[in-house]
Motif scaffolding. Structure first.
Motif, PDB file in Angstrom:
ATOM      1  N   ARG A  30       0.739  -1.227   0.070  1.00 20.55           N
ATOM      2  CA  ARG A  30      -0.057  -0.102  -0.053  1.00 20.55           C
ATOM      3  C   ARG A  30       0.848   1.303  -0.109  1.00 20.55           C
ATOM      4  NH1 ARG A  30      -4.142  -0.664   4.639  1.00 20.55           N
ATOM      5  NH2 ARG A  30      -4.623   1.431   4.441  1.00 20.55           N
ATOM      6  N   SER A  31       2.045   1.184   0.701  1.00 21.24           N
ATOM      7  CA  SER A  31       3.020   2.556   0.795  1.00 21.24           C
ATOM      8  C   SER A  31       3.734   2.494  -0.362  1.00 21.24           C
ATOM      9  CB  SER A  31       3.462   2.678   2.053  1.00 21.24           C
ATOM     10  OG  SER A  31       4.504   1.421   2.385  1.00 21.24           O
ATOM     11  N   ILE A  32       4.710   1.523  -0.609  1.00 17.00           N
ATOM     12  CA  ILE A  32       5.725   1.750  -1.630  1.00 17.00           C
ATOM     13  C   ILE A  32       5.240   1.594  -2.900  1.00 17.00           C
ATOM     14  CG2 ILE A  32       7.925   0.613  -2.395  1.00 17.00           C
ATOM     15  CD1 ILE A  32       8.118  -0.561   0.386  1.00 17.00           C
ATOM     16  N   GLY A  33       4.252   0.663  -3.286  1.00 12.95           N
ATOM     17  CA  GLY A  33       3.608   0.675  -4.262  1.00 12.95           C
ATOM     18  C   GLY A  33       3.621  -0.505  -5.165  1.00 12.95           C
ATOM     19  N   GLU A  34       2.616  -1.282  -5.561  1.00 10.53           N
ATOM     20  CA  GLU A  34       2.407  -2.659  -6.344  1.00 10.53           C
ATOM     21  C   GLU A  34       3.267  -2.665  -7.407  1.00 10.53           C
ATOM     22  OE1 GLU A  34       0.575  -4.939  -5.095  1.00 10.53           O
ATOM     23  OE2 GLU A  34      -1.271  -4.145  -4.162  1.00 10.53           O
ATOM     24  N   ALA A  35       3.441  -1.543  -8.246  1.00  8.56           N
ATOM     25  CA  ALA A  35       4.275  -1.551  -9.383  1.00  8.56           C
ATOM     26  C   ALA A  35       5.876  -1.058  -9.356  1.00  8.56           C
ATOM     27  CB  ALA A  35       3.697  -0.705 -10.552  1.00  8.56           C
ATOM     28  N   THR A  36       6.328  -1.233  -8.077  1.00 10.40           N
ATOM     29  CA  THR A  36       7.680  -0.744  -7.890  1.00 10.40           C
ATOM     30  C   THR A  36       8.465  -2.082  -7.821  1.00 10.40           C
ATOM     31  OG1 THR A  36       7.437  -1.050  -5.551  1.00 10.40           O
ATOM     32  CG2 THR A  36       6.984   1.376  -6.432  1.00 10.40           C
ATOM     33  N   LYS A  44       9.643  -7.360  -6.751  1.00 10.59           N
ATOM     34  CA  LYS A  44      10.476  -8.476  -6.854  1.00 10.59           C
ATOM     35  C   LYS A  44      11.655  -8.828  -5.819  1.00 10.59           C
ATOM     36  CE  LYS A  44      12.611  -6.060 -10.667  1.00 10.59           C
ATOM     37  NZ  LYS A  44      12.645  -6.029 -12.033  1.00 10.59           N
ATOM     38  N   GLU A  45      11.557  -7.649  -4.965  1.00 16.06           N
ATOM     39  CA  GLU A  45      12.747  -7.740  -4.024  1.00 16.06           C
ATOM     40  C   GLU A  45      12.277  -7.884  -2.294  1.00 16.06           C
ATOM     41  OE1 GLU A  45      14.309  -3.841  -4.523  1.00 16.06           O
ATOM     42  OE2 GLU A  45      15.119  -4.294  -6.510  1.00 16.06           O
ATOM     43  N   MET A  46      10.874  -8.204  -2.195  1.00 12.95           N
ATOM     44  CA  MET A  46      10.549  -8.430  -0.585  1.00 12.95           C
ATOM     45  C   MET A  46      10.964  -9.767  -0.012  1.00 12.95           C
ATOM     46  SD  MET A  46       7.810  -5.582   0.050  1.00 12.95           S
ATOM     47  CE  MET A  46       6.314  -6.602  -0.291  1.00 12.95           C
TER      48      MET A  46
END
Ligand code: HAM
Length: 425
Positions: A50-56, A61-63
């Motif tokens: 919700r904060s960093i953004g789904e399309a980042t 791919k990094e979490m």
């Protein structure tokens, strides 16, 4: 067994530099009125989406995301802003002070390709100021980030941009989509996908073709609405007032979607491709988007590993050893020395002894290797006489000292006041 790829042990020599970074930052934070907040490493995955953004890249791919034993999706925090804001909202910290100035220090996790200055577990000094959209706050926060570098003796270029606001960014975004749609063939594979999902990200692509195309793309600074343009002008004027030189970089778009208006990075060319030692910006809708009040905010994070790499490239003051080494010969002297060792530590000295009590030569070699400042030689004769020889290993001077209850205090007074620069290491 070895540590995981991208996860690094910090050995004692390097840990000394970490302490210096942290101590310097804490000192600056304190002077700027920032308070520490400690938040968990694990959060619900939805917080970051919700904060960093789904399309980042981070969320896509990094979490480090996994289901816990109850089947709930959790994520090891990839950054500090979302958890701090979650805590800010949960504990209604806006009621405590009109402007909350918070910092947190700790590990973050991103599954990136490891290289110099880029790890999968890295550490940030992360700062958030919540409750004001005044451009003076932008300048103050940016100047504080810069001040930490200055006080560490490091230099970096301050780059500044504005990403606009919900009033002007959508139109700019659409302009970019249209522009890239007409130049698909010149984009790299990643950017062809980004060109519609997250077109601003194309602007900071490092590939040569994309860069050439970006130079011709519509510029964000030309698309700002009057209030955003005014905000940027005032931030720049205030940065000048605070003597924080900066350069506008309209291609700096940041890898997190929550930014509005001011964004900035501190860039060095001393770290190869991982040039950003720190970065941040304003996020005026994020508190609200996460379920809180409609409160604006701005923050940044400095990467501790990158600061430490920069410090390692500088000439270093020699590492200092213990204040005192007790060279005890024989069991009776060791028994006496063991008590004295403790008293010296209570009196404020750093002190060591060798419990095995090898020969004098071997103990003196050990004191040298440890870089001890003083050595006290105690054997059976010294115990009988109630006096022992104290040797200064730097000046090579010697003197007799009484073996009595005052000795620890006497030794503590004998040490020169440490050079603040060296003791700060
Ligand atoms: P960020 O640009 O993703 O921003 O990270 C900030 C800094 O963390 C970078 O400039 C870099 O020094 C360091 N860093 C990031 N990734 C790595 C990595 N894989 N290895 C080593 N160091 C790294 C944020 O995280 C935002 N939360 C900053 C912020 C706070 N914006 C507003 N408030």
């Amino acid at each position: 067994m070895q540590a995981l790829k991208g996860f690094k042990d910090i050995l004692p020599d390097e840990a000394a530099l970490w302490q210096r970074v942290e101590a310097t930052a804490r000192d600056v934070f304190q002077r700027f009125g920032f308070e520490e907040i400690k938040v968990p490493i694990l959060e619900r995955t939805g917080l970051f989406a919700r904060s960093i953004g789904e399309a980042t890249d981070i969320v896509e791919k990094e979490m480090y995301t996994f289901n816990d034993r109850n089947g709930e999706s959790l994520t090891m925090r990839p950054e500090g802003t979302a958890p701090v804001l979650r805590a800010f909202i949960e504990h209604a910290l806006h009621l405590r002070r009109p402007l909350s100035r918070l910092f947190t220090i700790g590990p973050m996790f991103r599954h990136e390709r490891p290289q110099k200055g880029r790890l999968r577990q890295f550490h940030q000094l992360s700062v958030e100021a919540l409750g004001s959209d005044h451009p003076r706050l932008d300048a103050e926060v940016i100047a504080m980030a810069r001040q930490i570098l200055v006080e560490l003796g490091l230099a970096a270029e301050l780059q500044l941009n504005s990403l606009g606001c919900p009033a002007c960014r959508p139109a700019y975004r659409q302009k970019l989509v249209n522009f890239f749609a007409g130049h698909q063939e010149q984009l790299c594979e990643d950017c062809r996908r980004r060109a519609t999902a997250n077109p601003l990200r194309v602007l900071d692509c490092k590939s040569a073709n994309c860069r050439a195309l970006n130079a011709k793309a519509p510029a964000i600074l030309d698309a700002l609405c009057p209030p955003c343009a005014q905000h940027l002008t005032t931030v720049r004027r205030n940065l000048d007032t605070l003597q924080a030189p900066h350069r506008l970089n309209p291609f700096m778009v940041r890898g997190l979607d929550y930014y509005t208006r001011t964004t900035f990075e501190l860039i060095t060319d001393a770290l190869g491709s991982q040039g950003a030692v720190g970065a941040g910006g304003r996020y005026d809708s994020l508190v609200h988007r996460l379920g809180g009040q409609n409160l604006p905010g701005i923050g940044f994070a400095l990467g501790i590993e990158r600061l430490v790499l920069l410090l390692q490239e500088q000439p270093m003051a020699p590492a200092s050893g213990p204040d005192l080494f007790l060279a005890c010969l024989g069991e009776a002297a060791a028994e006496y020395g063991f008590t004295l060792l403790h008293q010296c530590r209570l009196a404020g000295l750093s002190a060591l002894m060798n419990f095995q009590t090898p020969g004098l030569k071997s103990q003196m070699r050990q004191a040298d290797r440890l870089k001890a400042r003083l050595v006290l030689l105690i054997g059976a004769n010294e115990l009988n006489a109630g006096q022992a020889v104290l040797r200064d290993l730097t000046s090579k001077e010697e003197c007799q000292v009484p073996l009595n209850d005052e000795l620890a205090a006497l030794l503590a007074n004998k040490l020169p006041t440490p050079d603040p620069l060296i003791s700060g290491l």
